[in-house]
Design a protein around this motif. Structure first.
Motif, PDB file in Angstrom:
ATOM      1  N   UNK A  34     -13.504  -8.905 -12.307  1.00  0.00           N
ATOM      2  CA  UNK A  34     -13.166  -9.419 -10.980  1.00  0.00           C
ATOM      3  C   UNK A  34     -13.322  -8.314  -9.941  1.00  0.00           C
ATOM      4  N   UNK A  35     -13.315  -8.722  -8.685  1.00  0.00           N
ATOM      5  CA  UNK A  35     -13.394  -7.757  -7.591  1.00  0.00           C
ATOM      6  C   UNK A  35     -12.565  -8.254  -6.417  1.00  0.00           C
ATOM      7  N   UNK A  36     -12.102  -7.313  -5.602  1.00  0.00           N
ATOM      8  CA  UNK A  36     -11.366  -7.647  -4.386  1.00  0.00           C
ATOM      9  C   UNK A  36     -12.010  -6.888  -3.229  1.00  0.00           C
ATOM     10  N   UNK A  37     -11.924  -7.448  -2.033  1.00  0.00           N
ATOM     11  CA  UNK A  37     -12.532  -6.771  -0.888  1.00  0.00           C
ATOM     12  C   UNK A  37     -11.636  -5.631  -0.406  1.00  0.00           C
ATOM     13  N   UNK A  38     -12.164  -4.819   0.482  1.00  0.00           N
ATOM     14  CA  UNK A  38     -11.466  -3.612   0.929  1.00  0.00           C
ATOM     15  C   UNK A  38     -10.166  -3.925   1.669  1.00  0.00           C
ATOM     16  N   UNK A  39     -10.151  -4.999   2.467  1.00  0.00           N
ATOM     17  CA  UNK A  39      -8.938  -5.353   3.205  1.00  0.00           C
ATOM     18  C   UNK A  39      -7.824  -5.779   2.256  1.00  0.00           C
ATOM     19  N   UNK A  40      -8.183  -6.566   1.232  1.00  0.00           N
ATOM     20  CA  UNK A  40      -7.191  -7.004   0.245  1.00  0.00           C
ATOM     21  C   UNK A  40      -6.658  -5.804  -0.529  1.00  0.00           C
ATOM     22  N   UNK A  41      -7.564  -4.900  -0.904  1.00  0.00           N
ATOM     23  CA  UNK A  41      -7.141  -3.702  -1.643  1.00  0.00           C
ATOM     24  C   UNK A  41      -6.199  -2.841  -0.804  1.00  0.00           C
ATOM     25  N   UNK A  42      -6.487  -2.708   0.473  1.00  0.00           N
ATOM     26  CA  UNK A  42      -5.640  -1.917   1.360  1.00  0.00           C
ATOM     27  C   UNK A  42      -4.256  -2.549   1.488  1.00  0.00           C
ATOM     28  N   UNK A  43      -4.217  -3.884   1.534  1.00  0.00           N
ATOM     29  CA  UNK A  43      -2.940  -4.590   1.606  1.00  0.00           C
ATOM     30  C   UNK A  43      -2.114  -4.349   0.338  1.00  0.00           C
TER      31      UNK A  43
END
Length: 321
Positions: A164-173
Motif C-alpha cells: 500500500x501507499x499513502x500520499x505526503x499530506x496523509x503521511x504528514x498528518x
C-alpha cells in the motif's frame, strides 16, 4: 569513457532528478574516471579498464549509503510496485478502529489478570461460590472480547496483506498525530511499568491486618492489571502509527517479511502469554491454597514479558491484526 558515461546514465535513470542526486552522480563519475585513468596508466586496454571500473563501481546499491542517496534508491524501487493507495479517510478510520481495538484487547487482558479478585472477595465475605462465579464471568467476558475484537479491523486487512501507499499530506498528518501521542506514550509506559513493579506494596503495608489484607490482595491484581493495560494499549497504538508511516518503504520482496513477524510460530505462542499466566496462577493457587504467596507470579510474569519483548521484538499481547 563514453561507455562509462552511458552506464552511469543508466544507473541513475530511475532516480529523482534533484540536486542531491546530481551531486552523487558527479561524485561517482569522478571516482570512475580516476579509476579508469589509473588503469590505463598501468597498461590496461580500454575494454579491460572499462570492465574493471564497472565491476568496482557498477552496483549502486552498494554505493548508495556513501553517496547519500539510499532514500531515493528505495523510493525508485517502490514506485515500480503495483500498490493500493490508502486514502486519508481510510487511514483515519483505520487509526480509530485500531485504537479502539487496542483498548478493548488490553481491557480483556486486564480482566484475565484481575479475575482472582472474585474468589478473594468471596472468601473474605464467606461466599466462595459467588466469588468463583464472578471469576468465571470475568474470564468469559475476556474471552468474548478476544474473539470479537479482530472483527473491528477486519475491513482493513489489505493494509497488512497488500503493498500500500499513502500520499505526503496523509503521511504528514499521521506523523503529527504520532508526535502528539509520543508525548503521553512515555508517561503511560512508565506508569504501567511502575504499577507492575510496585504491585506488592499494598500487601506489605496491610499484612496481617484482617480484612485489609484481603483488600491488599485485590489491589495487587488491580495494580498489575492496570499496568499491563497501559503497556499493551500504548504499544499497540504506537505500532499502528509506525506501520502506517512505513507503508511507502515496503518493497515486493521485503513485504511479507517486514510486515509480519520473522517467526510467526513464536508470535502465535506469545499471543497467549497472559492467558497462560492466568491459568498457571489459578492452578497453583487452587492446588496449593497458597494465595498469600502465589501472587508473586504476576510481578515475575510482568518482568519476563519485558525481557521477551526486548529479546525477540515480539510483544506478549495478542497478535497484531
Amino acid at each position: 569513457m563514453e561507455t562509462i558515461k552511458n552506464y552511469l546514465d543508466a544507473m541513475f535513470r530511475n532516480l529523482p532528478q534533484n540536486e542531491k542526486v546530481y551531486r552523487a552522480k558527479s561524485e561517482l563519475f569522478q571516482m570512475m574516471e580516476d579509476k579508469y585513468t589509473e588503469l590505463i596508466r598501468e597498461g590496461k586496454t580500454e575494454n579491460e579498464a572499462v570492465g574493471t571500473v564497472i565491476s568496482e563501481f557498477g552496483n549502486l546499491e552498494d554505493l548508495a549509503d556513501d553517496l547519500g542517496i539510499k532514500e531515493f534508491l528505495v523510493t525508485s524501487r517502490t514506485e515500480n510496485i503495483n500498490r493500493r493507495k490508502v486514502t486519508f479517510d481510510e487511514v483515519t478510520a483505520y487509526l480509530k478502529a485500531k485504537k479502539e481495538a487496542a483498548f478493548i484487547e488490553a481491557g480483556a487482558i486486564m480482566l484475565c489478570i484481575c479475575c482472582p479478585i472474585g474468589p478473594i472477595i468471596g472468601d473474605a465475605l464467606h461466599h466462595d461460590t459467588i466469588g468463583i462465579i464472578g471469576m468465571f464471568l470475568m474470564i468469559a467476558c475476556a474471552v468474548t472480547l478476544f474473539i470479537m475484537n479482530p472483527l473491528r479491523t477486519e475491513g482493513f486487512n489489505f493494509i497488512k496483506n497488500e503493498p500500500c501507499t499513502i500520499d505526503s499530506m496523509t503521511r504528514e498528518n499521521i506523523l503529527n498525530q504520532k508526535r502528539e501521542f509520543i508525548s503521553s506514550y512515555s508517561v503511560r509506559l512508565s506508569l504501567g511499568i511502575m504499577l507492575c513493579v510496585l504491585c506488592f506494596v499494598p500487601a506489605i503495608i496491610f499484612d496481617n491486618k484482617g480484612f485489609l489484607e484481603e483488600f491488599a490482595a485485590c489491589l495487587l491484581f488491580i495494580f498489575v492489571g492496570a499496568g499491563v493495560f497501559l503497556i499493551v494499549s500504548s504499544n499497540k497504538i504506537k505500532n499502528t502509527y509506525d506501520k502506517l508511516l512505513n507503508l511507502n518503504n515496503k518493497v515486493n520482496e521485503e513485504f511479507n517479511t517486514t510486515m509480519e513477524s520473522n517467526n510467526p510460530r513464536i508470535k502465535a505462542i506469545m499471543s497467549a502469554y497472559w492467558s497462560t499466566v492466568t491459568c498457571i496462577y489459578l492452578c497453583v493457587s487452587f492446588l496449593t491454597n497458597c494465595w498469600h504467596i502465589s501472587w508473586l507470579i504476576w510481578p515475575v510474569a510482568a518482568a519476563l514479558s519485558a525481557v521477551i519483548t526486548a529479546i525477540t521484538g515480539i510483544s506478549t499481547d495478542t497478535k497484531e491484526n
